[in-house]
Motif scaffolding. Sequence first.
Motif, mmCIF file in Angstrom:
data_model
loop_
_atom_site.group_PDB
_atom_site.id
_atom_site.type_symbol
_atom_site.label_atom_id
_atom_site.label_comp_id
_atom_site.label_asym_id
_atom_site.label_seq_id
_atom_site.Cartn_x
_atom_site.Cartn_y
_atom_site.Cartn_z
ATOM 1 N N LEU A 36 0.707 -1.180 0.113
ATOM 2 C CA LEU A 36 -0.010 0.191 -0.122
ATOM 3 C C LEU A 36 0.852 1.322 -0.072
ATOM 4 C CD1 LEU A 36 -2.821 -0.960 2.561
ATOM 5 C CD2 LEU A 36 -3.005 -0.592 0.103
ATOM 6 N N ALA A 37 2.180 1.042 0.418
ATOM 7 C CA ALA A 37 2.896 2.290 0.703
ATOM 8 C C ALA A 37 3.264 3.266 -0.631
ATOM 9 C CB ALA A 37 4.340 1.863 1.313
ATOM 10 N N PRO A 38 3.347 2.736 -1.912
ATOM 11 C CA PRO A 38 3.526 3.400 -2.893
ATOM 12 C C PRO A 38 2.358 4.656 -3.280
ATOM 13 C CG PRO A 38 4.044 1.419 -3.554
ATOM 14 C CD PRO A 38 3.484 1.093 -2.264
ATOM 15 N N GLU A 39 1.459 4.238 -2.756
ATOM 16 C CA GLU A 39 0.253 5.540 -2.931
ATOM 17 C C GLU A 39 0.085 6.201 -1.641
ATOM 18 O OE1 GLU A 39 -3.313 4.086 -4.589
ATOM 19 O OE2 GLU A 39 -2.437 2.870 -5.956
ATOM 20 N N ARG A 40 0.585 5.958 -0.564
ATOM 21 C CA ARG A 40 0.159 6.605 0.810
ATOM 22 C C ARG A 40 1.234 6.150 1.877
ATOM 23 N NH1 ARG A 40 -3.748 4.003 -0.765
ATOM 24 N NH2 ARG A 40 -5.013 5.861 -1.044
ATOM 25 N N LYS A 226 -16.839 -8.270 0.304
ATOM 26 C CA LYS A 226 -16.384 -9.770 0.794
ATOM 27 C C LYS A 226 -15.108 -10.176 -0.011
ATOM 28 C CE LYS A 226 -20.473 -11.559 3.155
ATOM 29 N NZ LYS A 226 -19.727 -11.792 4.402
ATOM 30 N N ILE A 227 -14.154 -10.745 0.516
ATOM 31 C CA ILE A 227 -13.071 -11.301 -0.236
ATOM 32 C C ILE A 227 -13.321 -12.880 -0.525
ATOM 33 C CG2 ILE A 227 -10.679 -11.872 -0.619
ATOM 34 C CD1 ILE A 227 -10.013 -9.236 0.984
ATOM 35 N N THR A 228 -13.565 -13.102 -1.668
ATOM 36 C CA THR A 228 -13.877 -14.691 -1.954
ATOM 37 C C THR A 228 -12.893 -15.611 -1.567
ATOM 38 O OG1 THR A 228 -15.200 -14.082 -3.957
ATOM 39 C CG2 THR A 228 -14.725 -16.360 -3.687
ATOM 40 N N LYS A 238 -5.468 -13.993 1.871
ATOM 41 C CA LYS A 238 -5.774 -13.564 0.344
ATOM 42 C C LYS A 238 -5.001 -12.168 0.290
ATOM 43 C CE LYS A 238 -8.317 -16.787 -1.316
ATOM 44 N NZ LYS A 238 -8.224 -17.776 -2.481
ATOM 45 N N PRO A 239 -3.625 -11.938 0.615
ATOM 46 C CA PRO A 239 -3.211 -10.857 0.714
ATOM 47 C C PRO A 239 -3.321 -9.834 -0.790
ATOM 48 C CG PRO A 239 -1.347 -12.547 0.615
ATOM 49 C CD PRO A 239 -2.582 -13.045 0.842
ATOM 50 N N ARG A 240 -3.187 -10.522 -1.741
ATOM 51 C CA ARG A 240 -3.173 -9.639 -3.014
ATOM 52 C C ARG A 240 -4.616 -8.923 -3.294
ATOM 53 N NH1 ARG A 240 -0.991 -12.106 -8.398
ATOM 54 N NH2 ARG A 240 0.923 -11.964 -7.161
ATOM 55 N N GLU A 241 -5.784 -10.109 -3.174
ATOM 56 C CA GLU A 241 -7.089 -9.506 -3.229
ATOM 57 C C GLU A 241 -7.470 -8.432 -2.129
ATOM 58 O OE1 GLU A 241 -6.702 -13.873 -4.898
ATOM 59 O OE2 GLU A 241 -5.836 -12.694 -2.950
ATOM 60 N N PHE A 242 -6.862 -8.749 -0.745
ATOM 61 C CA PHE A 242 -7.199 -7.884 0.248
ATOM 62 C C PHE A 242 -6.524 -6.341 -0.272
ATOM 63 C CE2 PHE A 242 -5.861 -5.591 4.154
ATOM 64 C CZ PHE A 242 -7.179 -5.615 4.776
ATOM 65 N N VAL A 243 -5.264 -6.225 -0.566
ATOM 66 C CA VAL A 243 -4.591 -5.076 -0.787
ATOM 67 C C VAL A 243 -5.710 -4.329 -2.004
ATOM 68 C CG1 VAL A 243 -2.667 -4.066 -2.001
ATOM 69 C CG2 VAL A 243 -2.439 -5.574 0.186
ATOM 70 N N GLN A 244 -5.979 -5.211 -3.135
ATOM 71 C CA GLN A 244 -6.618 -4.581 -4.032
ATOM 72 C C GLN A 244 -8.038 -3.975 -3.918
ATOM 73 O OE1 GLN A 244 -6.845 -8.049 -6.726
ATOM 74 N NE2 GLN A 244 -4.685 -7.326 -7.818
ATOM 75 N N SER A 245 -8.585 -4.603 -3.072
ATOM 76 C CA SER A 245 -9.883 -4.048 -2.305
ATOM 77 C C SER A 245 -9.763 -3.084 -1.405
ATOM 78 C CB SER A 245 -10.459 -5.303 -1.403
ATOM 79 O OG SER A 245 -10.787 -6.485 -2.199
ATOM 80 N N VAL A 246 -8.758 -2.801 -0.662
ATOM 81 C CA VAL A 246 -8.685 -1.695 0.089
ATOM 82 C C VAL A 246 -7.992 -0.448 -0.947
ATOM 83 C CG1 VAL A 246 -6.984 -0.448 1.718
ATOM 84 C CG2 VAL A 246 -7.915 -2.961 2.094
ATOM 85 N N GLN A 247 -7.094 -0.669 -1.816
ATOM 86 C CA GLN A 247 -6.714 0.425 -2.674
ATOM 87 C C GLN A 247 -7.642 0.778 -3.576
ATOM 88 O OE1 GLN A 247 -3.448 -1.713 -4.841
ATOM 89 N NE2 GLN A 247 -1.896 -0.496 -3.925
#
Length: 260
Positions: A36-40, A226-228, A238-247
């Motif tokens: 997440l750090a590159p954007e904030r 929800k993250i499937t 599901k770290p990739r899906e989690f980060v994508q959802s948050v971003q």
Amino acid sequence: MLNTLEYGSRTDEPDLLIVHGLYGSGRNWGAVAKRLAPERRIVSVDQRNHGHSPWFDSHSYHDMARDLAEVIEAQGAPMDVMGHSMGGKASMILALTRPDLVNRLIVADIAPVQYTHDQNQFIAAMRAVDLSRVEKRSDAIDQLAQNVDDPTLRSFFTQSLDLNGRKWRLNLDVLEAEMPKVIGFPEISGNFEGRTLFLSGSESDYVTPEHRPRIRELFPKARFAKITGAGHWLHAEKPREFVQSVQAWLNATSAQASNS
């Protein structure tokens, strides 16, 4: 003040405060924070009685919210706040009691309700580890296997093990004594008018449709996603899906704010 870890540099986006759950630490969120750090800029805390933060005789959600308020005030500006499980409850109390410090709120797989599951069996499992026989983390993992079936949890718990000092970086006595407060949620009135995302795992039962009326009462702008295939530990499973959802949610709500 709580121990903090920082990732990235300040950008035009608000800083994001990450608040871990029970038996965790800020370090557990390093992989998510770096993505997440590159954007904030990201600030990840060790909560009281966890990690490298001070130990206290109490562990209520109002205590934890005051700790988080102190961290944000030290940053000099309101922050976006994301909390998981116990950290999500602490973040909700922070938003409800100090809305001036919270821009947007992300609550990961928890609701503002009383739960019935007791987590003290894991305290007993950690106490059962003979630390005098632990030379490396895998030694503790092997011992935990006698009482903890889930290998993911065994690995997670040992991240709070100080191998050099042969001690847990968890105030197990206070966490055990205060467990009713941890699985509960304080009686509280009012609401948080900021944008709020309740992000859950599809395989978790921590946030159910029955919880939504209370959530909307306290957080009228709440949205749900929800993250499937993820359970309660959605950010680890599901770290990739989690980060994508948050971003995606942060970017969308930033765009909405700029257009309003």
